[in-house]
Design a protein around this motif. Structure first.
Motif, PDB file in Angstrom:
ATOM      1  N   GLN A 133       3.524 -10.985  -9.242  1.00 50.77           N
ATOM      2  CA  GLN A 133       4.344 -11.590  -8.187  1.00 50.77           C
ATOM      3  C   GLN A 133       4.916 -12.943  -8.633  1.00 50.77           C
ATOM      4  O   GLN A 133       6.091 -13.246  -8.394  1.00 50.77           O
ATOM      5  CB  GLN A 133       3.509 -11.786  -6.921  1.00 50.77           C
ATOM      6  CG  GLN A 133       4.289 -12.326  -5.732  1.00 50.77           C
ATOM      7  CD  GLN A 133       5.401 -11.378  -5.306  1.00 50.77           C
ATOM      8  OE1 GLN A 133       5.143 -10.203  -5.039  1.00 50.77           O
ATOM      9  NE2 GLN A 133       6.630 -11.871  -5.243  1.00 50.77           N
ATOM     10  N   ILE A 134       4.107 -13.743  -9.298  1.00 53.23           N
ATOM     11  CA  ILE A 134       4.575 -15.065  -9.750  1.00 53.23           C
ATOM     12  C   ILE A 134       5.689 -14.921 -10.784  1.00 53.23           C
ATOM     13  O   ILE A 134       6.699 -15.640 -10.726  1.00 53.23           O
ATOM     14  CB  ILE A 134       3.399 -15.884 -10.322  1.00 53.23           C
ATOM     15  CG1 ILE A 134       2.382 -16.186  -9.214  1.00 53.23           C
ATOM     16  CG2 ILE A 134       3.893 -17.186 -10.940  1.00 53.23           C
ATOM     17  CD1 ILE A 134       1.056 -16.728  -9.734  1.00 53.23           C
ATOM     18  N   MET A 135       5.530 -14.002 -11.705  1.00 49.27           N
ATOM     19  CA  MET A 135       6.562 -13.810 -12.734  1.00 49.27           C
ATOM     20  C   MET A 135       7.854 -13.276 -12.118  1.00 49.27           C
ATOM     21  O   MET A 135       8.955 -13.636 -12.548  1.00 49.27           O
ATOM     22  CB  MET A 135       6.050 -12.871 -13.829  1.00 49.27           C
ATOM     23  CG  MET A 135       4.883 -13.433 -14.632  1.00 49.27           C
ATOM     24  SD  MET A 135       5.196 -15.075 -15.353  1.00 49.27           S
ATOM     25  CE  MET A 135       6.445 -14.669 -16.574  1.00 49.27           C
ATOM     26  N   GLN A 136       7.734 -12.423 -11.105  1.00 48.29           N
ATOM     27  CA  GLN A 136       8.929 -11.953 -10.395  1.00 48.29           C
ATOM     28  C   GLN A 136       9.627 -13.128  -9.712  1.00 48.29           C
ATOM     29  O   GLN A 136      10.859 -13.225  -9.710  1.00 48.29           O
ATOM     30  CB  GLN A 136       8.546 -10.886  -9.372  1.00 48.29           C
ATOM     31  CG  GLN A 136       8.176  -9.542  -9.967  1.00 48.29           C
ATOM     32  CD  GLN A 136       7.745  -8.538  -8.910  1.00 48.29           C
ATOM     33  OE1 GLN A 136       7.594  -8.869  -7.725  1.00 48.29           O
ATOM     34  NE2 GLN A 136       7.525  -7.298  -9.332  1.00 48.29           N
ATOM     35  N   ASN A 137       8.838 -14.023  -9.136  1.00 44.41           N
ATOM     36  CA  ASN A 137       9.410 -15.189  -8.465  1.00 44.41           C
ATOM     37  C   ASN A 137      10.091 -16.130  -9.455  1.00 44.41           C
ATOM     38  O   ASN A 137      11.108 -16.745  -9.122  1.00 44.41           O
ATOM     39  CB  ASN A 137       8.311 -15.929  -7.692  1.00 44.41           C
ATOM     40  CG  ASN A 137       7.827 -15.151  -6.481  1.00 44.41           C
ATOM     41  OD1 ASN A 137       8.487 -14.213  -6.023  1.00 44.41           O
ATOM     42  ND2 ASN A 137       6.675 -15.526  -5.954  1.00 44.41           N
ATOM     43  N   LEU A 138       9.533 -16.226 -10.657  1.00 44.04           N
ATOM     44  CA  LEU A 138      10.181 -17.047 -11.691  1.00 44.04           C
ATOM     45  C   LEU A 138      11.545 -16.466 -12.077  1.00 44.04           C
ATOM     46  O   LEU A 138      12.517 -17.201 -12.270  1.00 44.04           O
ATOM     47  CB  LEU A 138       9.291 -17.130 -12.930  1.00 44.04           C
ATOM     48  CG  LEU A 138       8.475 -18.411 -13.110  1.00 44.04           C
ATOM     49  CD1 LEU A 138       7.542 -18.289 -14.306  1.00 44.04           C
ATOM     50  CD2 LEU A 138       9.400 -19.600 -13.277  1.00 44.04           C
ATOM     51  N   LYS A 139      11.616 -15.148 -12.183  1.00 45.70           N
ATOM     52  CA  LYS A 139      12.898 -14.505 -12.478  1.00 45.70           C
ATOM     53  C   LYS A 139      13.893 -14.734 -11.343  1.00 45.70           C
ATOM     54  O   LYS A 139      15.091 -14.966 -11.588  1.00 45.70           O
ATOM     55  CB  LYS A 139      12.686 -13.000 -12.698  1.00 45.70           C
ATOM     56  CG  LYS A 139      11.948 -12.657 -13.979  1.00 45.70           C
ATOM     57  CD  LYS A 139      11.767 -11.147 -14.125  1.00 45.70           C
ATOM     58  CE  LYS A 139      11.018 -10.811 -15.401  1.00 45.70           C
ATOM     59  NZ  LYS A 139      10.790  -9.342 -15.556  1.00 45.70           N
ATOM     60  N   GLN A 140      13.391 -14.699 -10.107  1.00 52.29           N
ATOM     61  CA  GLN A 140      14.263 -14.942  -8.955  1.00 52.29           C
ATOM     62  C   GLN A 140      14.751 -16.390  -8.940  1.00 52.29           C
ATOM     63  O   GLN A 140      15.893 -16.667  -8.571  1.00 52.29           O
ATOM     64  CB  GLN A 140      13.516 -14.632  -7.665  1.00 52.29           C
ATOM     65  CG  GLN A 140      14.403 -14.611  -6.416  1.00 52.29           C
ATOM     66  CD  GLN A 140      15.458 -13.532  -6.479  1.00 52.29           C
ATOM     67  OE1 GLN A 140      15.160 -12.378  -6.785  1.00 52.29           O
ATOM     68  NE2 GLN A 140      16.711 -13.898  -6.211  1.00 52.29           N
ATOM     69  N   LEU A 141      13.886 -17.301  -9.347  1.00 49.15           N
ATOM     70  CA  LEU A 141      14.262 -18.713  -9.423  1.00 49.15           C
ATOM     71  C   LEU A 141      15.457 -18.896 -10.361  1.00 49.15           C
ATOM     72  O   LEU A 141      16.410 -19.621 -10.057  1.00 49.15           O
ATOM     73  CB  LEU A 141      13.069 -19.537  -9.935  1.00 49.15           C
ATOM     74  CG  LEU A 141      13.234 -21.059  -9.917  1.00 49.15           C
ATOM     75  CD1 LEU A 141      13.088 -21.600  -8.512  1.00 49.15           C
ATOM     76  CD2 LEU A 141      12.198 -21.721 -10.847  1.00 49.15           C
ATOM     77  N   GLU A 142      15.410 -18.191 -11.480  1.00 53.40           N
ATOM     78  CA  GLU A 142      16.518 -18.274 -12.442  1.00 53.40           C
ATOM     79  C   GLU A 142      17.770 -17.603 -11.882  1.00 53.40           C
ATOM     80  O   GLU A 142      18.872 -18.133 -12.004  1.00 53.40           O
ATOM     81  CB  GLU A 142      16.100 -17.609 -13.751  1.00 53.40           C
ATOM     82  CG  GLU A 142      17.125 -17.754 -14.856  1.00 53.40           C
ATOM     83  CD  GLU A 142      16.586 -17.319 -16.200  1.00 53.40           C
ATOM     84  OE1 GLU A 142      17.189 -17.702 -17.220  1.00 53.40           O
ATOM     85  OE2 GLU A 142      15.564 -16.586 -16.245  1.00 53.40           O
ATOM     86  N   ALA A 143      17.601 -16.445 -11.239  1.00 53.49           N
ATOM     87  CA  ALA A 143      18.744 -15.720 -10.675  1.00 53.49           C
ATOM     88  C   ALA A 143      19.443 -16.531  -9.593  1.00 53.49           C
ATOM     89  O   ALA A 143      20.677 -16.465  -9.446  1.00 53.49           O
ATOM     90  CB  ALA A 143      18.283 -14.378 -10.115  1.00 53.49           C
ATOM     91  N   ASP A 144      18.670 -17.326  -8.845  1.00 50.61           N
ATOM     92  CA  ASP A 144      19.230 -18.127  -7.765  1.00 50.61           C
ATOM     93  C   ASP A 144      19.793 -19.468  -8.242  1.00 50.61           C
ATOM     94  O   ASP A 144      20.303 -20.254  -7.434  1.00 50.61           O
ATOM     95  CB  ASP A 144      18.161 -18.387  -6.687  1.00 50.61           C
ATOM     96  CG  ASP A 144      17.846 -17.137  -5.878  1.00 50.61           C
ATOM     97  OD1 ASP A 144      18.626 -16.176  -5.960  1.00 50.61           O
ATOM     98  OD2 ASP A 144      16.813 -17.124  -5.168  1.00 50.61           O
ATOM     99  N   GLY A 145      19.684 -19.733  -9.547  1.00 51.31           N
ATOM    100  CA  GLY A 145      20.262 -20.956 -10.103  1.00 51.31           C
ATOM    101  C   GLY A 145      19.436 -22.210  -9.880  1.00 51.31           C
ATOM    102  O   GLY A 145      19.979 -23.328  -9.899  1.00 51.31           O
ATOM    103  N   PHE A 146      18.107 -22.039  -9.709  1.00 48.05           N
ATOM    104  CA  PHE A 146      17.248 -23.189  -9.426  1.00 48.05           C
ATOM    105  C   PHE A 146      16.363 -23.583 -10.610  1.00 48.05           C
ATOM    106  O   PHE A 146      15.449 -24.399 -10.447  1.00 48.05           O
ATOM    107  CB  PHE A 146      16.337 -22.892  -8.223  1.00 48.05           C
ATOM    108  CG  PHE A 146      17.070 -22.682  -6.928  1.00 48.05           C
ATOM    109  CD1 PHE A 146      18.171 -23.456  -6.588  1.00 48.05           C
ATOM    110  CD2 PHE A 146      16.645 -21.704  -6.029  1.00 48.05           C
ATOM    111  CE1 PHE A 146      18.839 -23.265  -5.389  1.00 48.05           C
ATOM    112  CE2 PHE A 146      17.303 -21.515  -4.826  1.00 48.05           C
ATOM    113  CZ  PHE A 146      18.406 -22.295  -4.505  1.00 48.05           C
ATOM    114  N   MET A 147      16.613 -23.043 -11.793  1.00 52.41           N
ATOM    115  CA  MET A 147      15.733 -23.322 -12.924  1.00 52.41           C
ATOM    116  C   MET A 147      15.672 -24.806 -13.269  1.00 52.41           C
ATOM    117  O   MET A 147      14.707 -25.272 -13.883  1.00 52.41           O
ATOM    118  CB  MET A 147      16.181 -22.531 -14.146  1.00 52.41           C
ATOM    119  CG  MET A 147      15.797 -21.075 -14.112  1.00 52.41           C
ATOM    120  SD  MET A 147      13.997 -20.793 -14.031  1.00 52.41           S
ATOM    121  CE  MET A 147      13.512 -21.248 -15.674  1.00 52.41           C
ATOM    122  N   GLN A 148      16.650 -25.545 -12.856  1.00 55.99           N
ATOM    123  CA  GLN A 148      16.695 -26.977 -13.156  1.00 55.99           C
ATOM    124  C   GLN A 148      15.474 -27.711 -12.576  1.00 55.99           C
ATOM    125  O   GLN A 148      15.019 -28.715 -13.134  1.00 55.99           O
ATOM    126  CB  GLN A 148      17.978 -27.589 -12.593  1.00 55.99           C
ATOM    127  CG  GLN A 148      18.122 -29.088 -12.823  1.00 55.99           C
ATOM    128  CD  GLN A 148      19.430 -29.612 -12.235  1.00 55.99           C
ATOM    129  OE1 GLN A 148      20.469 -28.959 -12.332  1.00 55.99           O
ATOM    130  NE2 GLN A 148      19.376 -30.778 -11.620  1.00 55.99           N
TER     131      GLN A 148
END
Length: 366
Positions: free
Chosen positions: A146-161
């Motif tokens: 679940q955490i790794m999926q959320n990390l991928k979603q973070l990148e997809a949503d443009g929040f990796m910064q």
């Protein structure tokens, strides 16, 4: 001097990590506290920050913690961050971060963090089999996928910064090479690897297991010579060995310059003491009646601030005295005493690791 302020906005969590010092250790303080910090308490903390910074021009790092801090109500975050932004206009040396298990994904909250420049650190202990052995749900299920999926979603949503990196607790049962390979797969290879907090005079660690583990991991990292992969403890060990005073508290610690504030607004001693005994972190001070400077009058907080004065006698003649600084504080206490002048139960582990660092630096200078 206070360098960091750790604010526990929640006293509950959506995971039940087996080694958790908050909920699965000897300390039961959380049972006496509000599950969520009232907004009025947070505003009082902001007033205390302003009061403190009027006399100090030093940078102050504020960390939102818990429990799981993202469970604090969205409306509270919103009101707090509006006040925080006004405070930073007067005191630009303030920084704000949040440490999360990232098990739940809240896009609106992440957007708020992005808007206000709040960075987040994410707790991950290594590959799935290692992480899921410790960091589990209240039903005993692993949290890694679940955490790794959320990390991928973070990148997809443009929040990796806003993602600053990963925090791991060292686990000697995983091959260092495997952990090193896992680090290279992360979307941001900025990692802090913490010595385990639960070993002390009443629960000694396996002999030399962690010294060997850290040494082997350091060797993989050093041989790779990849500047894009940052392991903070290793960078600090090298900087401190070369004489720099600009490093974190993990090495050469002359003092732990931090104060913790719980959800009721009480000042607490460092979390490192929770595994020693119930109530070991409690003080008689709180934000409503006492300024930060008054909290520093607590005997144990004062000891932590001046660790160089608590150096164990065995350290005086040690070859690693300067860079080790007496070792990790959590490993120097017991159920019966918070005295920090005891030799660390992981002394031999520290020595083995710092021998490895010293050998690396000697070879690099040839």
């Amino acid at each position: 001097m206070i360098a960091s302020l750790i604010i526990k906005v929640t006293e509950y969590c959506n995971l039940s990590c087996r080694y958790c010092y908050m909920f699965n250790s000897h300390d039961n303080t959380y049972k006496q506290l509000p599950k969520q910090m009232p907004l009025e308490t947070m505003f009082q903390i902001l007033d205390r920050i302003a009061e403190y910074l009027q006399d100090s021009k030093q940078p102050l790092r504020v960390v939102l913690h818990g429990g799981e801090p993202t469970l604090w109500p969205f409306a509270s975050f919103e009101s707090f961050l509006q006040r925080w932004q006004l405070l930073r206009q007067t005191y630009p040396n303030l920084s704000l971060s949040l440490q999360t298990n990232f098990y739940e994904y809240n896009a609106a909250l992440l957007r708020l963090f992005y808007q206000y420049g709040v960075s987040i650190g994410i707790s991950l202990d290594g590959p799935q089999v290692v992480h899921d052995a410790q960091r589990v749900t209240h039903g005993g299920e692993g949290s890694y996928v679940q955490i790794m999926q959320n990390l991928k979603q973070l990148e997809a949503d443009g929040f990796m910064q806003i993602f600053s990196g990963v925090l791991s607790v060292a686990n000697h049962t995983i091959e260092p090479k495997r952990y090193w390979q896992w680090i290279q797969t992360l979307p941001k290879t900025n990692v802090s690897v913490l010595w385990p907090i639960h070993y002390n005079y009443d629960d000694a660690p396996p002999p030399n297991a962690y010294g060997k583990w850290y040494s082997e991991l350091f060797t993989h990292w050093a041989n790779a010579d990849d500047p894009t992969i940052k392991i903070r403890y290793f960078n600090d060990a090298i900087k401190c060995s070369l004489g720099s005073s600009q490093h974190g508290d993990s090495v050469g610690a002359k003092g732990l310059h931090s104060i913790i504030i719980n959800s009721a607004g009480a000042y607490e001693r460092h979390d490192y003491l929770r595994y020693a005994a119930d109530g070991r972190t409690r003080t008689r001070f709180n934000v409503f009646e006492h300024a930060f400077s008054e909290a520093l009058e607590d005997e144990v907080i004062r000891q932590c601030l001046h660790l160089s004065e608590q150096l164990p006698a065995a350290c005086e003649t040690c070859r690693h005295k300067t860079v080790c600084g007496g070792g990790f504080v959590a490993n120097r206490v017991s159920k019966s005493s918070s005295t920090l002048s005891r030799q660390s139960v992981m002394c031999e582990d520290h020595a083995r690791f710092f021998d490895t660092v010293k050998s690396y630096l000697n070879e690099a200078s040839i």
